[in-house]
Motif scaffolding. Structure first.
Motif, PDB file in Angstrom:
ATOM      1  N   ILE A   1      59.755  15.562 -42.961  1.00  0.00           N
ATOM      2  CA  ILE A   1      59.656  15.046 -43.919  1.00  0.00           C
ATOM      3  C   ILE A   1      58.856  15.585 -45.151  1.00  0.00           C
ATOM      4  O   ILE A   1      58.677  16.097 -45.378  1.00  0.00           O
ATOM      5  CB  ILE A   1      59.735  13.504 -44.670  1.00  0.00           C
ATOM      6  CG1 ILE A   1      61.294  13.086 -44.445  1.00  0.00           C
ATOM      7  CG2 ILE A   1      59.504  13.453 -45.831  1.00  0.00           C
ATOM      8  CD1 ILE A   1      61.930  12.097 -44.726  1.00  0.00           C
ATOM      9  N   GLY A   2      57.508  15.115 -43.986  1.00  0.00           N
ATOM     10  CA  GLY A   2      56.098  15.927 -44.751  1.00  0.00           C
ATOM     11  C   GLY A   2      56.720  17.137 -44.776  1.00  0.00           C
ATOM     12  O   GLY A   2      56.012  18.470 -45.255  1.00  0.00           O
TER      13      GLY A   2
ATOM     14  N   SER B   1      55.698  19.846 -47.875  1.00  0.00           N
ATOM     15  CA  SER B   1      54.602  20.762 -48.122  1.00  0.00           C
ATOM     16  C   SER B   1      53.712  22.084 -47.107  1.00  0.00           C
ATOM     17  O   SER B   1      53.074  22.836 -47.487  1.00  0.00           O
ATOM     18  CB  SER B   1      52.867  19.517 -47.891  1.00  0.00           C
ATOM     19  OG  SER B   1      53.053  19.364 -46.320  1.00  0.00           O
ATOM     20  N   GLN B   2      54.780  22.200 -46.338  1.00  0.00           N
ATOM     21  CA  GLN B   2      54.569  23.636 -45.372  1.00  0.00           C
ATOM     22  C   GLN B   2      55.343  24.853 -45.441  1.00  0.00           C
ATOM     23  O   GLN B   2      55.586  25.357 -44.945  1.00  0.00           O
ATOM     24  CB  GLN B   2      54.793  22.944 -43.901  1.00  0.00           C
ATOM     25  CG  GLN B   2      53.363  21.915 -44.140  1.00  0.00           C
ATOM     26  CD  GLN B   2      52.138  22.658 -43.828  1.00  0.00           C
ATOM     27  OE1 GLN B   2      51.596  23.367 -43.959  1.00  0.00           O
ATOM     28  NE2 GLN B   2      51.629  21.770 -44.251  1.00  0.00           N
TER      29      GLN B   2
ATOM     30  N   GLY C   1      60.513   7.485 -31.621  1.00  0.00           N
ATOM     31  CA  GLY C   1      60.550   9.165 -31.740  1.00  0.00           C
ATOM     32  C   GLY C   1      61.506   9.584 -32.526  1.00  0.00           C
ATOM     33  O   GLY C   1      61.386  10.545 -33.626  1.00  0.00           O
ATOM     34  N   VAL C   2      62.648   8.285 -33.428  1.00  0.00           N
ATOM     35  CA  VAL C   2      63.580   8.947 -34.740  1.00  0.00           C
ATOM     36  C   VAL C   2      62.207   8.853 -35.806  1.00  0.00           C
ATOM     37  O   VAL C   2      62.177   9.973 -36.464  1.00  0.00           O
ATOM     38  CB  VAL C   2      64.809   7.989 -34.001  1.00  0.00           C
ATOM     39  CG1 VAL C   2      65.270   8.453 -36.066  1.00  0.00           C
ATOM     40  CG2 VAL C   2      65.767   8.471 -33.256  1.00  0.00           C
ATOM     41  N   LEU C   3      61.419   7.902 -35.954  1.00  0.00           N
ATOM     42  CA  LEU C   3      60.681   7.680 -36.994  1.00  0.00           C
ATOM     43  C   LEU C   3      59.309   8.605 -37.208  1.00  0.00           C
ATOM     44  O   LEU C   3      59.680   8.587 -38.099  1.00  0.00           O
ATOM     45  CB  LEU C   3      60.486   6.307 -37.155  1.00  0.00           C
ATOM     46  CG  LEU C   3      59.518   5.678 -38.125  1.00  0.00           C
ATOM     47  CD1 LEU C   3      59.885   5.619 -39.163  1.00  0.00           C
ATOM     48  CD2 LEU C   3      58.591   4.260 -37.702  1.00  0.00           C
ATOM     49  N   LEU C   4      58.712   9.452 -35.922  1.00  0.00           N
ATOM     50  CA  LEU C   4      57.867   9.823 -35.242  1.00  0.00           C
ATOM     51  C   LEU C   4      58.820  11.156 -36.482  1.00  0.00           C
ATOM     52  O   LEU C   4      58.050  11.448 -37.037  1.00  0.00           O
ATOM     53  CB  LEU C   4      56.748   9.868 -34.727  1.00  0.00           C
ATOM     54  CG  LEU C   4      56.332   8.532 -34.392  1.00  0.00           C
ATOM     55  CD1 LEU C   4      56.097   9.016 -33.037  1.00  0.00           C
ATOM     56  CD2 LEU C   4      55.224   8.568 -35.606  1.00  0.00           C
ATOM     57  N   ALA C   5      59.559  11.623 -35.436  1.00  0.00           N
ATOM     58  CA  ALA C   5      60.311  12.887 -36.215  1.00  0.00           C
ATOM     59  C   ALA C   5      60.498  12.945 -37.894  1.00  0.00           C
ATOM     60  O   ALA C   5      60.727  14.265 -38.330  1.00  0.00           O
ATOM     61  CB  ALA C   5      61.303  13.459 -35.576  1.00  0.00           C
ATOM     62  N   ILE C   6      61.221  12.058 -37.814  1.00  0.00           N
ATOM     63  CA  ILE C   6      61.504  11.869 -39.480  1.00  0.00           C
ATOM     64  C   ILE C   6      60.370  12.327 -40.576  1.00  0.00           C
ATOM     65  O   ILE C   6      60.354  12.640 -41.485  1.00  0.00           O
ATOM     66  CB  ILE C   6      62.215  10.761 -40.215  1.00  0.00           C
ATOM     67  CG1 ILE C   6      63.649  10.239 -39.800  1.00  0.00           C
ATOM     68  CG2 ILE C   6      62.334   9.898 -41.778  1.00  0.00           C
ATOM     69  CD1 ILE C   6      64.627   9.278 -39.204  1.00  0.00           C
TER      70      ILE C   6
ATOM     71  N   TYR D   1      48.722  11.215 -39.764  1.00  0.00           N
ATOM     72  CA  TYR D   1      49.914  12.895 -39.646  1.00  0.00           C
ATOM     73  C   TYR D   1      49.087  13.434 -39.724  1.00  0.00           C
ATOM     74  O   TYR D   1      48.648  14.142 -40.089  1.00  0.00           O
ATOM     75  CB  TYR D   1      51.100  12.031 -40.605  1.00  0.00           C
ATOM     76  CG  TYR D   1      51.241  10.662 -39.756  1.00  0.00           C
ATOM     77  CD1 TYR D   1      52.461  10.218 -38.406  1.00  0.00           C
ATOM     78  CD2 TYR D   1      51.499   9.385 -40.440  1.00  0.00           C
ATOM     79  CE1 TYR D   1      52.986   9.300 -38.205  1.00  0.00           C
ATOM     80  CE2 TYR D   1      51.867   8.055 -40.235  1.00  0.00           C
ATOM     81  CZ  TYR D   1      52.564   7.957 -39.035  1.00  0.00           C
ATOM     82  OH  TYR D   1      52.756   6.634 -38.520  1.00  0.00           O
ATOM     83  N   SER D   2      49.592  14.642 -39.127  1.00  0.00           N
ATOM     84  CA  SER D   2      49.256  15.639 -38.946  1.00  0.00           C
ATOM     85  C   SER D   2      50.716  16.573 -39.282  1.00  0.00           C
ATOM     86  O   SER D   2      51.779  16.708 -38.639  1.00  0.00           O
ATOM     87  CB  SER D   2      49.337  16.523 -37.827  1.00  0.00           C
ATOM     88  OG  SER D   2      48.415  18.098 -38.026  1.00  0.00           O
ATOM     89  N   LEU D   3      50.581  17.360 -40.405  1.00  0.00           N
ATOM     90  CA  LEU D   3      51.819  18.547 -40.809  1.00  0.00           C
ATOM     91  C   LEU D   3      52.324  19.907 -40.439  1.00  0.00           C
ATOM     92  O   LEU D   3      52.680  20.800 -40.423  1.00  0.00           O
ATOM     93  CB  LEU D   3      51.996  18.248 -42.383  1.00  0.00           C
ATOM     94  CG  LEU D   3      51.775  17.214 -43.308  1.00  0.00           C
ATOM     95  CD1 LEU D   3      51.972  17.687 -44.695  1.00  0.00           C
ATOM     96  CD2 LEU D   3      52.908  16.588 -43.041  1.00  0.00           C
ATOM     97  N   GLU D   4      51.559  19.985 -39.417  1.00  0.00           N
ATOM     98  CA  GLU D   4      51.830  21.739 -38.790  1.00  0.00           C
ATOM     99  C   GLU D   4      52.886  21.199 -37.841  1.00  0.00           C
ATOM    100  O   GLU D   4      53.459  20.219 -37.047  1.00  0.00           O
ATOM    101  CB  GLU D   4      50.432  21.297 -37.754  1.00  0.00           C
ATOM    102  CG  GLU D   4      49.322  21.749 -38.109  1.00  0.00           C
ATOM    103  CD  GLU D   4      48.970  22.482 -39.312  1.00  0.00           C
ATOM    104  OE1 GLU D   4      50.278  23.100 -38.748  1.00  0.00           O
ATOM    105  OE2 GLU D   4      48.163  23.046 -40.044  1.00  0.00           O
ATOM    106  N   LEU D   5      53.530  22.047 -37.518  1.00  0.00           N
ATOM    107  CA  LEU D   5      54.778  23.152 -37.017  1.00  0.00           C
ATOM    108  C   LEU D   5      55.008  22.379 -35.984  1.00  0.00           C
ATOM    109  O   LEU D   5      55.626  21.791 -34.689  1.00  0.00           O
ATOM    110  CB  LEU D   5      55.610  23.767 -36.922  1.00  0.00           C
ATOM    111  CG  LEU D   5      56.793  24.018 -36.108  1.00  0.00           C
ATOM    112  CD1 LEU D   5      57.662  23.201 -37.126  1.00  0.00           C
ATOM    113  CD2 LEU D   5      56.466  26.023 -36.851  1.00  0.00           C
TER     114      LEU D   5
END
Length: 425
Positions: free
Chosen positions: A367-368, A372-373, A358-363, A294-298
């Motif tokens: 969170i990530g 970290s960002q 969608g909700v799971l990916l968004a959460i 998973y990428s944590l980029e905005l």
């Protein structure tokens, strides 16, 4: 900490005084442990490097076989057969064993702790460099008896943490999923390809690690000349460029031209077509959706949210279209009504799945990103937001245009059904 140190001391002491301590035996041939080779024959004949042959012995039984190079101070390969994967609560010892007979031919058969006179093999002190770990060839978890039997420096090569983790992941994944035909056993040759680099100026750092698999007959009589040819065989290699599937001929070219394949081994161990197993391996190596990083980029989080919302909107749109289409279908017959109801149910199921994913990916993404960002968002937040808004606006416009473009199709379908209805009247 005190009790942990006491426990480790007791474990170490027990390995030195208990009668069934780990043993290893340097031999002239693999005759005593030939059961770990297909047809009881070693796979390669070395022309230049003359490896020491070791039958790895533990708790009154042999567990695997190793061809060890005293010049490179690494194993060239370890051979074993896979029947089950052990998940016993066996702990890896902090200090691995060494093989006394590699330096003292008249030494004990038993593996022992370092004695300070080992020149022909690697030592635990060689692995104090945190950049490299002790990477098993015969995996710790594959031994049906005890994983500790694999914790010998004659069975490990230097690997970076990334290499070691990736190798363990793929090796166990493949073994757990591989199926051999009935009355056959999975035999594995796992080895290292030497390089010109050395750890601590003593231990060779391999440029690649490989495994070659063969589904061979269970016939225990290795003198039987009518043994059937393996139905499945093939392998893969991990190098800096990544994981690659290989045939035996490709493997030999990568290892060294100074070796040749033992025909007594290859005749039963190598199948007529290696593509069967290679296709299976390729399927095993494909990452599942939950294994993808998973990428944590905005911007990626924004795109994930947008795709989730788009998926939901498309699901709702399809549901509405199917309901309207179903209403017209009622007028055409009860059979069509049943089909339309099924379509509506399927659409709603897709909608629920879309919402959940969608909700799971968004959460997960949020969170990530929060963890970290924070600093990263303070510095470059405005740029990412502007970029995300631009992508969002562009995608919304594209979505609206596609939606508008599809409306005439549904209108035409509705009118056609209406026309059919009116014609029937």
């Amino acid at each position: 900490m005190y009790w942990t140190m006491r426990w480790c001391s007791l474990v170490l002491l027990s390995t030195l005084i208990i009668p069934w301590a780990t043993e290893g035996k340097v031999v002239n041939s693999f005759h005593e442990c030939r059961q770990f080779f297909c047809n009881g024959e070693e796979p390669f004949l070395f022309k230049i490097i003359k490896p020491q042959r070791i039958c790895q012995y533990y708790r009154s039984q042999f567990h695997f076989a190793t061809a060890y190079s005293t010049g490179l101070r690494i194993p060239l390969y370890s051979a074993y057969k896979v029947e089950t994967i052990s998940y016993e609560n066996d702990k890896r010892p902090k200090l691995f064993f060494i093989e006394p007979q590699l330096d003292q031919p008249d030494g004990s058969d038993e593996m022992s702790m370092e004695q300070g006179v080992e020149n022909n093999q690697a030592l635990n002190s060689d692995y104090r460099n945190k950049s490299y770990e002790r990477g098993h060839l015969f995996p710790f978890s594959f031994n049906r008896g005890s994983g500790k039997a694999s914790c010998t420096l004659t069975n490990v090569v230097p690997k970076t943490r990334q290499w070691n983790t990736k190798w363990f992941h793929f090796a166990e994944k493949i073994i757990k999923n591989m199926m051999c035909p009935p009355l056959t056993t999975l035999f594995v040759i796992t080895g290292a390809i030497p390089s010109d680099k050395f750890l601590n100026e003593r231990v060779n750092i391999p440029k690649g690690v490989y495994s070659y698999f063969s589904c061979c007959s269970n016939d225990s009589d290795h003198r039987n000349k009518s043994r059937k040819k393996s139905l499945k065989s093939g392998g893969y290699i991990l190098q800096e460029t990544g994981m690659t599937l290989i045939t035996l001929n490709e493997l030999v070219k990568l290892i060294d031209e100074s070796i040749e394949v033992n025909p007594k081994w290859s005749e039963p161990a190598v199948s007529q077509s290696e593509s069967i197993l290679l296709e299976e391996l390729e399927e095993f190596l494909k990452p599942k959706w939950y294994e993808r990083p998973y990428s944590l980029e905005l911007s990626n989080i924004s795109m994930t949210l947008f795709h989730a919302v788009s998926f939901i909107i498309l699901g709702v749109y399809d549901c509405v279209a199917l309901v309207i289409y179903g209403v017209f279908g009622v007028m055409c017959g009860l059979g069509n009504v049943v089909l339309r109801i099924i379509g509506v149910v399927v659409a709603f199921v897709n909608l629920l799945l879309a919402v959940a994913v969608g909700v799971l990916l968004a959460i997960l993404g949020l969170i990530g990103n929060i963890c970290s960002q924070i600093v990263f968002l303070v510095i470059k937040g405005f740029l990412f937001i502007a970029s995300s808004l631009l992508i969002l606006i562009t995608s919304v416009v594209e979505f609206l245009l596609m939606s508008i473009a599809s409306i005439p199709t549904h209108i035409i379908n509705a009118l056609s059904h209406l026309f059919i209805l009116l014609s029937g009247v």
